[in-house]
Design a protein around this motif. Sequence first.
Motif, mmCIF file in Angstrom:
data_model
loop_
_atom_site.group_PDB
_atom_site.id
_atom_site.type_symbol
_atom_site.label_atom_id
_atom_site.label_comp_id
_atom_site.label_asym_id
_atom_site.label_seq_id
_atom_site.Cartn_x
_atom_site.Cartn_y
_atom_site.Cartn_z
ATOM 1 N N ALA A 8 0.830 -1.205 0.000
ATOM 2 C CA ALA A 8 0.000 0.000 0.000
ATOM 3 C C ALA A 8 0.866 1.257 0.000
ATOM 4 O O ALA A 8 0.609 2.218 -0.726
ATOM 5 N N SER A 9 1.917 1.244 0.825
ATOM 6 C CA SER A 9 2.733 2.457 0.887
ATOM 7 C C SER A 9 3.494 2.635 -0.428
ATOM 8 O O SER A 9 3.674 3.752 -0.906
ATOM 9 N N ALA A 10 3.865 1.520 -1.015
ATOM 10 C CA ALA A 10 4.539 1.618 -2.315
ATOM 11 C C ALA A 10 3.575 2.202 -3.343
ATOM 12 O O ALA A 10 3.957 3.022 -4.182
ATOM 13 N N LEU A 11 2.300 1.766 -3.203
ATOM 14 C CA LEU A 11 1.273 2.250 -4.122
ATOM 15 C C LEU A 11 1.124 3.769 -3.983
ATOM 16 O O LEU A 11 1.076 4.517 -4.960
ATOM 17 N N LEU A 12 1.075 4.208 -2.694
ATOM 18 C CA LEU A 12 0.949 5.644 -2.442
ATOM 19 C C LEU A 12 2.130 6.405 -3.023
ATOM 20 O O LEU A 12 1.997 7.437 -3.655
ATOM 21 N N ARG A 13 3.286 5.834 -2.763
ATOM 22 C CA ARG A 13 4.490 6.478 -3.250
ATOM 23 C C ARG A 13 4.454 6.562 -4.780
ATOM 24 O O ARG A 13 4.765 7.560 -5.382
#
Length: 545
Positions: A8-13
């Motif tokens: 998810a955080s990679a997605l946000l990034r």
Amino acid sequence: MSKKPSDASALLRGRSDRLRHVGVAAATGLAAASAALGAGELAAAFTGPDTAPVIAVGSAAVDLSPTPLKEYAVRTFGGYDKTVLLGGIHLTAALLAAGAGWLSARRPRTGAGIFAAFGVLGAWAALSRPGARAADVVPALVAGVVGAATVLALSRMTGSAALPVNTVRTIGHPTAESADQEWRTGSEGTTRRAVLAVTGGTIAVGAVAVTGGRILTDRLFDVGAVRASVRIPPAVEPLPPLPPPVRPKVAGLSPFVTSNTDFYRVDTALTLPRIDPRRWALRVRGMVDHPLVLTFDDLLHEPLEEMDHTLSCVSNEVGGPYVGTTRWLGASLPALLRRAGVHRGADQLVGRSQDGMTIGTPLEPVLDGRRALLAVAMNGEALPVAHGFPCRSVVPGFYGYASATKWLVDLDVTTFAAFDPYWVRRGWDRTGAVRTASRIDVPAPFARVPAGDVTVAGTAWATHRGIAAVEVRIDGGTWQQALLAADAGPDLWRQWTHTWPGAAPGTHRIEVRATDATGAVQTGDRAAPYPSGATGWHSSVVTVT
Ligand SMILES: Nc1nc2c(c(=O)[nH]1)N[C@H]1C(S)=C(S)[C@@H](COP(=O)(O)O)O[C@H]1N2
Ligand SMILES: [Mo]
């Protein structure tokens, strides 16, 4: 596939990263547009201010825009309608350019194609201008080529900074991490900082070129010096100064004679036509025995006449500001037409301006004995450029759109059946006779005035018929005769005053109406300016304290 928090955080990034990419891509579009417009403005220094891409497109837009929109613009933005239009064009161009930049990050050729297409559109707009020459397409085409080349170069550079070409080609979309990493370091040696520097630098250079191009064009095409050097001979029979009693001494009442700087301006010109009088000539042609060509010198050697006259615009709203009084000086228009020998059957005189405006006046009134001028001066100085330098027509009794061609170059004696002028083609009345109008200047709308006797004052005009009476009423009561100031002649407005006795505290409505010298009372029926001039009584709401 299930998503873990780290995904998810990679997605946000990835998302914020993509946003950044979009931002940079849009910026490259803006940079290309800036370079394009800069190049276009510089090229326009050779071909003339009206060939600059934004001006050419804007002028075409003015001519193409439907009458209600034009009316809305004049009504809402007044003298600033041109600024608003040019602002709108710049904003639209910026949005389109940002879009083209965004597109060119993926499809550089498409992005470039969009810029090229706008270059062609601009060239078409430049060619659509009246009197356009082939060379006028150059600024827009130059702009198109520079825009396309810039967006190609910048998108290639950003592309190589963000995504190595082979990454895209071989594995399609890179992961967010890999893209971000490439973006930071650059696989082909281009860093993100360099991309931003080049993009920002291009925007700045373009902006400097736009400004520089405009300054250069203004210098090269300036007629201020020639205008200042023009010596205009005096009238054969100069008019005496207007007698002071034409204007009651009431603070806030408009001056009787409008100064040149305060004189309203209404026209379709996005850049003022700049005409060198040494290269100017006026043709008189059409249904005449002897077509004439007059140089500016010829015109100045005619017996010059003075004429005091109130000019008004058909677009003026009830109580509006598009009206002014001036002392014109010029050659006699009827005398010139008589010399040319007008054919029987001709009933329309069409003036053509250097910028292609056409204005039609009924011919019979021009020849009925009234003074009508090919004016070269206004209030004792050569016509200001904005008011038609070096020559314009003036025919009392008609709104400007039907009589007062600025930057006049051509007079065509013709018929109403044969030719519809610019505004008539857009639905305006082809006669253009001025309607009776009156205006309250004092007290100003929504003014607060002390109780007691209140001075009301204003002006009224029925150009060429003259004003016989002005009446005022309060809160819909009975009409009271206002006191008319001295009459300076039927072609001029007439000022008036009225004492409103014993005004009591509260909110009140003051109304005015005029009667012209034929005895016709100004109608109270409200009509919009389109298609033959506004009607209705002007009113002013005031608070008595
Ligand atoms: N060449 C040219 N002449 C023109 C126009 C125009 O758009 N172009 N507008 C007309 C209109 S609508 C009016 S009301 C008067 C206004 O003249 P002014 O700007 O000197 O007040 O000019 C007339 N002459
Ligand atoms: Mo007008």
